[in-house]
Design a protein around this motif. Structure first.
Motif, PDB file in Angstrom:
ATOM      1  N   ILE A  73       0.855  -1.190   0.000  1.00 26.20           N
ATOM      2  CA  ILE A  73       0.000   0.000   0.000  1.00 26.20           C
ATOM      3  C   ILE A  73       0.887   1.235   0.000  1.00 26.20           C
ATOM      4  O   ILE A  73       1.713   1.420   0.901  1.00 26.20           O
ATOM      5  CB  ILE A  73      -0.926   0.002   1.233  1.00 26.20           C
ATOM      6  N   GLN A  74       0.745   2.074  -1.012  1.00 23.79           N
ATOM      7  CA  GLN A  74       1.560   3.272  -1.147  1.00 23.79           C
ATOM      8  C   GLN A  74       0.740   4.556  -1.103  1.00 23.79           C
ATOM      9  O   GLN A  74       1.306   5.639  -1.237  1.00 23.79           O
ATOM     10  CB  GLN A  74       2.356   3.225  -2.463  1.00 23.79           C
ATOM     11  N   GLU A  75      -0.576   4.439  -0.921  1.00 18.25           N
ATOM     12  CA  GLU A  75      -1.442   5.611  -0.870  1.00 18.25           C
ATOM     13  C   GLU A  75      -2.313   5.540   0.374  1.00 18.25           C
ATOM     14  O   GLU A  75      -2.926   4.506   0.651  1.00 18.25           O
ATOM     15  CB  GLU A  75      -2.339   5.685  -2.110  1.00 18.25           C
ATOM     16  N   ALA A  76      -2.364   6.643   1.127  1.00 16.33           N
ATOM     17  CA  ALA A  76      -3.223   6.683   2.305  1.00 16.33           C
ATOM     18  C   ALA A  76      -4.698   6.682   1.924  1.00 16.33           C
ATOM     19  O   ALA A  76      -5.547   6.259   2.710  1.00 16.33           O
ATOM     20  CB  ALA A  76      -2.902   7.927   3.141  1.00 16.33           C
ATOM     21  N   ASN A 140      -0.066  10.365   7.797  1.00 16.43           N
ATOM     22  CA  ASN A 140       0.000   9.642   6.535  1.00 16.43           C
ATOM     23  C   ASN A 140       0.727   8.301   6.699  1.00 16.43           C
ATOM     24  O   ASN A 140       0.298   7.270   6.159  1.00 16.43           O
ATOM     25  CB  ASN A 140       0.715  10.498   5.492  1.00 16.43           C
ATOM     26  N   TYR A 143      -1.579   5.754   8.470  1.00 12.48           N
ATOM     27  CA  TYR A 143      -2.551   5.133   7.571  1.00 12.48           C
ATOM     28  C   TYR A 143      -1.906   4.033   6.734  1.00 12.48           C
ATOM     29  O   TYR A 143      -2.518   2.988   6.482  1.00 12.48           O
ATOM     30  CB  TYR A 143      -3.171   6.194   6.653  1.00 12.48           C
ATOM     31  N   LEU A 144      -0.677   4.266   6.304  1.00 13.53           N
ATOM     32  CA  LEU A 144       0.008   3.258   5.486  1.00 13.53           C
ATOM     33  C   LEU A 144       0.397   2.031   6.296  1.00 13.53           C
ATOM     34  O   LEU A 144       0.616   0.958   5.724  1.00 13.53           O
ATOM     35  CB  LEU A 144       1.253   3.877   4.845  1.00 13.53           C
ATOM     36  N   ASN A 145       0.500   2.166   7.632  1.00  9.80           N
ATOM     37  CA  ASN A 145       0.901   1.047   8.495  1.00  9.80           C
ATOM     38  C   ASN A 145      -0.278   0.363   9.184  1.00  9.80           C
ATOM     39  O   ASN A 145      -0.062  -0.432  10.102  1.00  9.80           O
ATOM     40  CB  ASN A 145       1.883   1.540   9.564  1.00  9.80           C
TER      41      ASN A 145
END
Length: 237
Positions: A73-76, A140, A143-145
């Motif tokens: 996942i690279q986008e929040a 941000n 959210y990615l984690n």
């Protein structure tokens, strides 16, 4: 006979019957109209990656499906789309100072946790010269984690079918901090310190025993240890 002359208001001045407090426009009754504040417009998420396009189109509808496929996942916006009830909270803030050739430089760091209190938790860290930007970076990253957490009732004293604790004993480590989470019977509550307790609440746990060793006031290591614990519930379960 004496003649009287009336002078017109100059330079934007108004007559006596029209007050100009606040710089607003006068209404029909001679008062000022209050200025309306513009509400900030919500940013529309435009996916930039292939995974984001699949989530936006509805081809992928859950975070567990992304983890099973082994995608990154690279986008929040992906997490915000899949988990709209996720909320973020600042866990810790601090100052980083160091000496350079140009003098002393000061930066801010922030740790933010994102969870929905129902089986999902993520923790992120951000640094910047401005506190606001540091919090935005940490949010941000949180959210990615975000990771799913498997909940259940692993206490032999309770043995109910409700998801109020962890399904089994887990241990996690972050830096010098080691944290162990033990299942507890329903109604006991969270036996933990202030910030550790808040992180477990954001994850959705209601009853658990905890033991912590190491420099627990260091929230960077403590938050990583907690996230390591909760990840094992999903990977091992």
């Amino acid at each position: 006979m004496s003649q009287t002359t009336e002078s017109k208001p100059q330079g934007g001045q108004r007559g006596r019957g029209t007050p100009t407090y606040g710089g607003g426009r006068p209404d029909a009754k001679g008062g000022d109209r209050p200025r309306r504040r513009r509400e900030p417009e919500e940013e529309v998420w435009v996916p930039k990656t292939i995974l984001g396009q699949k989530v936006a189109s509805g081809e992928i509808s859950s975070l567990e499906e992304i983890i099973e496929l082994g995608l990154r996942i690279q986008e929040a916006g992906i997490i915000k789309k899949l988990l709209p009830d996720l909320k973020s909270e600042v866990v810790d803030v601090g100052i980083i100072q160091k000496m350079t050739s140009n003098g002393q430089s000061t930066r801010f760091k922030a740790i933010v946790a994102a969870g929905n209190e129902n089986g999902y938790l993520g923790i992120g860290q951000g640094k910047s010269k401005q506190m606001r930007i540091a919090i935005e970076k940490a949010t941000n990253a949180a959210y990615l984690n975000v990771n799913p957490i498997k909940m259940g009732c692993g206490s032999w004293e309770c043995r109910c079918d409700q998801k109020h604790s962890v399904p089994f004993k887990v241990k996690g480590k972050g830096g010098s901090v080691t944290i162990e989470i033990i299942p507890a019977p329903r109604g006991l509550g969270l036996v933990a310190g202030g910030k550790i307790k808040r992180l477990l609440e954001l994850a959705g746990l209601k009853d658990a025993w905890t033991t912590a060793k190491g420099s627990t006031p260091t929230m960077n290591s403590t938050s990583k240890a907690i996230l390591d614990c909760l990840r094992q519930t999903f990977s091992q379960g």
